[in-house]
Design a protein around this motif. Structure first.
Motif, short mmCIF file in Angstrom:
data_model
loop_
_atom_site.label_atom_id
_atom_site.label_comp_id
_atom_site.label_asym_id
_atom_site.label_seq_id
_atom_site.Cartn_x
_atom_site.Cartn_y
_atom_site.Cartn_z
N UNK A 165 26.25 22.73 21.69
CA UNK A 165 25.36 23.29 22.72
C UNK A 165 26.15 23.96 23.85
N UNK A 166 27.40 23.59 24.04
CA UNK A 166 28.22 24.21 25.08
C UNK A 166 28.47 25.69 24.80
N UNK A 167 28.53 26.07 23.51
CA UNK A 167 28.77 27.46 23.11
C UNK A 167 29.95 28.04 23.90
N UNK A 185 18.06 26.49 35.47
CA UNK A 185 18.02 25.07 35.77
C UNK A 185 17.45 24.32 34.58
N UNK A 186 18.19 23.38 34.07
CA UNK A 186 17.80 22.69 32.84
C UNK A 186 16.52 21.90 33.04
N UNK A 187 15.60 22.06 32.10
CA UNK A 187 14.34 21.33 32.15
C UNK A 187 14.48 19.91 31.63
N UNK A 188 15.47 19.70 30.75
CA UNK A 188 15.59 18.40 30.11
C UNK A 188 17.03 17.89 30.15
N UNK A 189 17.16 16.57 30.12
CA UNK A 189 18.46 15.92 30.05
C UNK A 189 18.41 14.88 28.95
N UNK A 230 15.44 11.99 25.35
CA UNK A 230 15.32 13.20 26.17
C UNK A 230 14.26 12.96 27.23
N UNK A 231 14.56 13.37 28.45
CA UNK A 231 13.61 13.22 29.56
C UNK A 231 13.62 14.49 30.40
N UNK A 273 23.80 14.92 28.69
CA UNK A 273 24.01 16.36 28.59
C UNK A 273 22.72 17.06 28.98
N UNK A 274 22.84 18.20 29.62
CA UNK A 274 21.66 18.99 29.96
C UNK A 274 21.30 19.88 28.77
#
Length: 395
Positions: A165-167, A185-189, A230-231, A273-274
């Protein structure tokens, strides 16, 4: 630079997609470099659910026996629980194997794949993050690795980004092109830890739905269970970014999760991780470069097919390169890219669409509740939808 630093293919990332590509290529005589930023074995945020179809890939890679002897736990079914406690079961046998799925930590699985890569002639360099790409105008021609104070240069005809996912390579490419990555801005962590004293059912991977997310719990080797969930970022911030609080105040609003985790204790540190984006990314970001695994597409973890897609995409990239090598003495990257895109679309586009539709229900408690009740009524519908997240050959 010596000839020893020039490769047919250079792969960044030692996870299942990177090692899959590297092993397949080396078995066909290619000179391959595999660079990994960490020192193995190492923990990795992952559901640690190896679906039954993965065994076919492990056999082709020559690591099936090593995986089965690693002490993992056989998982015969996946059980989905709504917040209110309603459940629906998906047997592992639906996916074409009598062996069931396997609960095995990424530390164990990745180490065995990496050792296999070394044994078939892949040049493996660990503890070596990529510091930069080697660019010949707009073409990617390898990368530079940083080990301590030393930077080494490794050129290749084709470079593969298997950094998940880091790509990482894609983002370095964007900087070279002057197009800085747009940070949303990440929606999930996502969080993951190994726990002891859980009450997860024997032989089951349990999936729990709750407001704004879902989580999975299943046993792995060593008598512990892996909890990966995931949250929403908003809920995580509300809990002070403390994973233990997120488990108590969010995950355990699911009745079954509350039961299974009531006496659980953490055995390892929490990893997090985000998550920025689900679905497909760019497969060919530049001439000379391909992406595989999560760097190519991120499928929803509740489908249980993330590990499978990683192995498959690595194999698809390798096969596209191998076929071009067999047709011509000099590799045509344009032909490799065309073949890889075609293979990828055929294997994954439908699955990614189906998982995207299921995701919309997963993150809405009422829809998740209704879906579980609906699938619980019809075994035929449940089987059809479950298989739609898998390769066509198991249909």
């Amino acid at each position: 630079m010596s000839e020893d630093d020039i490769y047919d293919v250079a792969v960044a990332g030692g996870g299942p997609s990177g090692t899959s590509a590297a092993i397949h290529l080396a078995l066909q005589g290619a000179r391959v470099l595999l660079a990994e930023q960490k020192q193995f074995p190492r923990p990795k945020l992952c559901g640690e659910f190896i679906s039954p179809e993965c065994m076919r890939h492990f056999k082709r890679l020559g690591v099936a026996e090593q995986m089965l002897s690693a002490g993992g736990v056989t998982l015969n079914e996946t059980v989905f629980y709504s917040r209110a406690g309603h459940k629906v079961k998906v047997p592992s046998q639906w996916f074409g194997s009598d062996t069931g799925a396997l609960g095995l930590s990424r530390a164990e699985m990745d180490q065995r794949l990496l050792e296999r890569a070394k044994s078939v002639g892949v040049i493996v360099i660990e503890d070596a993050p990529v510091s930069d790409l080697i660019m010949d105008r707009t073409r990617v021609s390898g990368f530079r690795l940083k080990r301590g104070d030393r930077v080494s240069e490794h050129r290749a005809q084709i470079t593969i980004d298997a950094t998940g996912r880091a790509r990482s390579l894609v983002r370095k490419l964007e900087r070279h092109n002057g197009s800085s990555h747009s940070v949303n801005r990440s929606r999930f962590i996502a969080f993951k830890a190994h726990l002891e004293n859980t009450r997860v059912a024997d032989g089951a991977c349990e999936i729990y739905f709750y407001p704004g997310g879902y989580g999975g719990l299943s046993r792995v080797e060593g008598g512990v269970s892996n909890l990966c969930f995931i949250a929403s970022a908003k809920e995580v911030r509300r809990c002070g970014s403390d994973p233990e609080r997120v488990v108590r105040q969010l995950v355990m609003t699911n009745a079954r999760a509350a039961y299974a985790l009531a006496q659980a204790q953490t055995r390892t540190e929490w990893l997090s991780v985000t998550l920025e984006k689900y679905g497909r990314h760019t497969l060919v970001p530049a001439e000379g470069m391909l992406t595989v695994g999560d760097a190519a597409a991120f499928i929803d973890p509740f489908t249980g097919s993330g590990m499978l897609m990683a192995l498959e995409s690595g194999a698809a990239a390798a096969q596209a390169i191998i076929e071009q090598r067999e047709r011509a003495q000099e590799i045509s990257f344009r032909d490799v890219a065309r073949e890889y895109r075609a293979r990828y679309s055929e294997q994954f586009d439908s699955r990614l669409r189906v998982s995207g539709l299921l995701r919309r229900a997963a993150f809405v408690p009422r829809l998740a509740e209704a879906a579980i009740l609906c699938f619980g009524i019809s075994s035929r519908l449940r089987r059809r939808v479950a298989r739609a997240t898998r390769p066509a050959q198991v249909l």
